[in-house]
Design a protein around this motif. Structure first.
Motif, short mmCIF file in Angstrom:
data_model
loop_
_atom_site.label_atom_id
_atom_site.label_comp_id
_atom_site.label_asym_id
_atom_site.label_seq_id
_atom_site.Cartn_x
_atom_site.Cartn_y
_atom_site.Cartn_z
N LEU A 16 11.40 -51.67 54.06
CA LEU A 16 11.26 -52.12 52.68
C LEU A 16 11.41 -53.63 52.69
CD1 LEU A 16 12.91 -50.71 49.52
CD2 LEU A 16 13.27 -53.10 50.12
N MET A 17 10.49 -54.33 52.04
CA MET A 17 10.60 -55.78 51.90
C MET A 17 10.39 -56.17 50.45
SD MET A 17 8.66 -57.64 55.03
CE MET A 17 9.38 -57.67 56.66
N GLU A 18 11.17 -57.13 50.03
CA GLU A 18 11.00 -57.73 48.71
C GLU A 18 10.47 -59.13 48.93
OE1 GLU A 18 13.68 -58.28 44.68
OE2 GLU A 18 14.55 -57.34 46.44
N ILE A 19 9.32 -59.42 48.33
CA ILE A 19 8.61 -60.68 48.54
C ILE A 19 8.61 -61.48 47.25
CG2 ILE A 19 6.42 -61.70 49.31
CD1 ILE A 19 7.69 -59.67 51.33
N LEU A 20 8.89 -62.78 47.35
CA LEU A 20 8.81 -63.65 46.19
C LEU A 20 7.33 -63.98 45.96
CD1 LEU A 20 10.26 -65.21 43.97
CD2 LEU A 20 10.42 -67.14 45.55
N ALA A 21 6.76 -63.39 44.91
CA ALA A 21 5.35 -63.56 44.57
C ALA A 21 5.25 -63.48 43.04
CB ALA A 21 4.50 -62.49 45.24
N GLU A 22 5.61 -64.57 42.39
CA GLU A 22 5.78 -64.59 40.94
C GLU A 22 4.52 -64.18 40.18
OE1 GLU A 22 7.31 -68.49 40.21
OE2 GLU A 22 9.29 -67.97 41.01
N ARG A 23 3.36 -64.66 40.59
CA ARG A 23 2.12 -64.32 39.87
C ARG A 23 1.79 -62.83 39.99
NH1 ARG A 23 -1.87 -69.41 41.19
NH2 ARG A 23 -0.64 -70.97 40.09
N VAL A 24 2.04 -62.26 41.17
CA VAL A 24 1.77 -60.84 41.37
C VAL A 24 2.76 -60.02 40.54
CG1 VAL A 24 1.63 -58.97 43.06
CG2 VAL A 24 0.87 -61.28 43.68
N ALA A 25 4.04 -60.37 40.59
CA ALA A 25 5.08 -59.63 39.85
C ALA A 25 4.82 -59.69 38.34
CB ALA A 25 6.45 -60.20 40.17
N LYS A 26 4.31 -60.80 37.86
CA LYS A 26 4.08 -60.99 36.43
C LYS A 26 3.06 -59.99 35.88
CE LYS A 26 2.67 -64.54 33.12
NZ LYS A 26 2.24 -65.93 32.94
N LYS A 27 2.07 -59.60 36.69
CA LYS A 27 0.99 -58.75 36.21
C LYS A 27 0.96 -57.35 36.82
CE LYS A 27 -1.97 -62.57 35.00
NZ LYS A 27 -3.33 -63.06 34.94
N ALA A 28 1.85 -57.06 37.76
CA ALA A 28 1.83 -55.77 38.47
C ALA A 28 2.08 -54.60 37.53
CB ALA A 28 2.87 -55.78 39.59
N GLN A 29 1.39 -53.50 37.82
CA GLN A 29 1.56 -52.24 37.09
C GLN A 29 1.62 -51.11 38.10
OE1 GLN A 29 1.95 -51.85 33.79
NE2 GLN A 29 1.77 -54.05 33.46
N PRO A 30 2.26 -49.99 37.74
CA PRO A 30 2.31 -48.83 38.64
C PRO A 30 0.90 -48.39 39.05
CG PRO A 30 3.85 -48.52 36.84
CD PRO A 30 3.03 -49.75 36.51
N GLY A 31 0.74 -48.09 40.32
CA GLY A 31 -0.54 -47.64 40.85
C GLY A 31 -1.37 -48.74 41.50
N GLN A 32 -0.92 -49.98 41.38
CA GLN A 32 -1.67 -51.08 41.97
C GLN A 32 -1.18 -51.39 43.38
OE1 GLN A 32 -1.26 -53.94 38.63
NE2 GLN A 32 -3.50 -53.78 38.52
N PHE A 33 -1.92 -52.26 44.07
CA PHE A 33 -1.59 -52.61 45.44
C PHE A 33 -1.78 -54.10 45.68
CE2 PHE A 33 -6.09 -51.70 45.39
CZ PHE A 33 -6.67 -52.57 46.31
#
Length: 131
Positions: A16-33
């Motif tokens: 398991l890794m947690e990545i700092l990716a602010e733009r991705v986190a801002k728009k992410a929704q369940p089911g995406q990759f």
């Protein structure tokens, strides 16, 4: 470049890794990759978004080391960087209109099940999880 802020081994070959990716986190929704590339010589590999934290700007991925690129990713530690981390990609799972659901996942399939269960619960659905 995207820093690894947390790394946790779940099994010999599963991380398991947690990545700092602010733009991705801002728009992410369940089911995406996302698609990552460790370095300039690496191939582009898709991975499910297992979780995201908009406030912290982080995206969580869970992966099994089965090939060159996922082994290279697994060799990185907290504080190291991933060259490319593109996303969110794909169509989000449609979750509206459910009052009671059973979310089923097994093994690495739980990576996709968790964000869906989390959002359904936040939307007021009664959620049973079978793992």
């Amino acid at each position: 470049m995207y820093p690894i802020v947390r790394k946790r081994r779940l099994h010999e070959t599963v991380t398991l890794m947690e990545i700092l990716a602010e733009r991705v986190a801002k728009k992410a929704q369940p089911g995406q990759f996302i698609i990552f590339r460790v370095d300039e010589m690496g191939e582009r590999i898709p991975l499910t978004i297992a979780d995201f934290d908009r406030d912290r700007g982080t995206v969580t991925i869970i992966f099994q080391e089965v090939g060159k690129s996922t082994r290279a990713l697994g060799a990185l530690d907290e504080g190291d960087y991933i060259l490319d981390f593109a996303g969110p990609l794909g169509k989000a799972t449609e979750l509206e209109g459910y009052g009671r659901v059973a979310v089923v996942g097994g093994g690495l399939g739980c990576a996709i099940a968790y964000p869906q269960a989390k959002k359904l619960h936040a939307m007021g659905a009664r959620v049973d999880i079978i793992a």
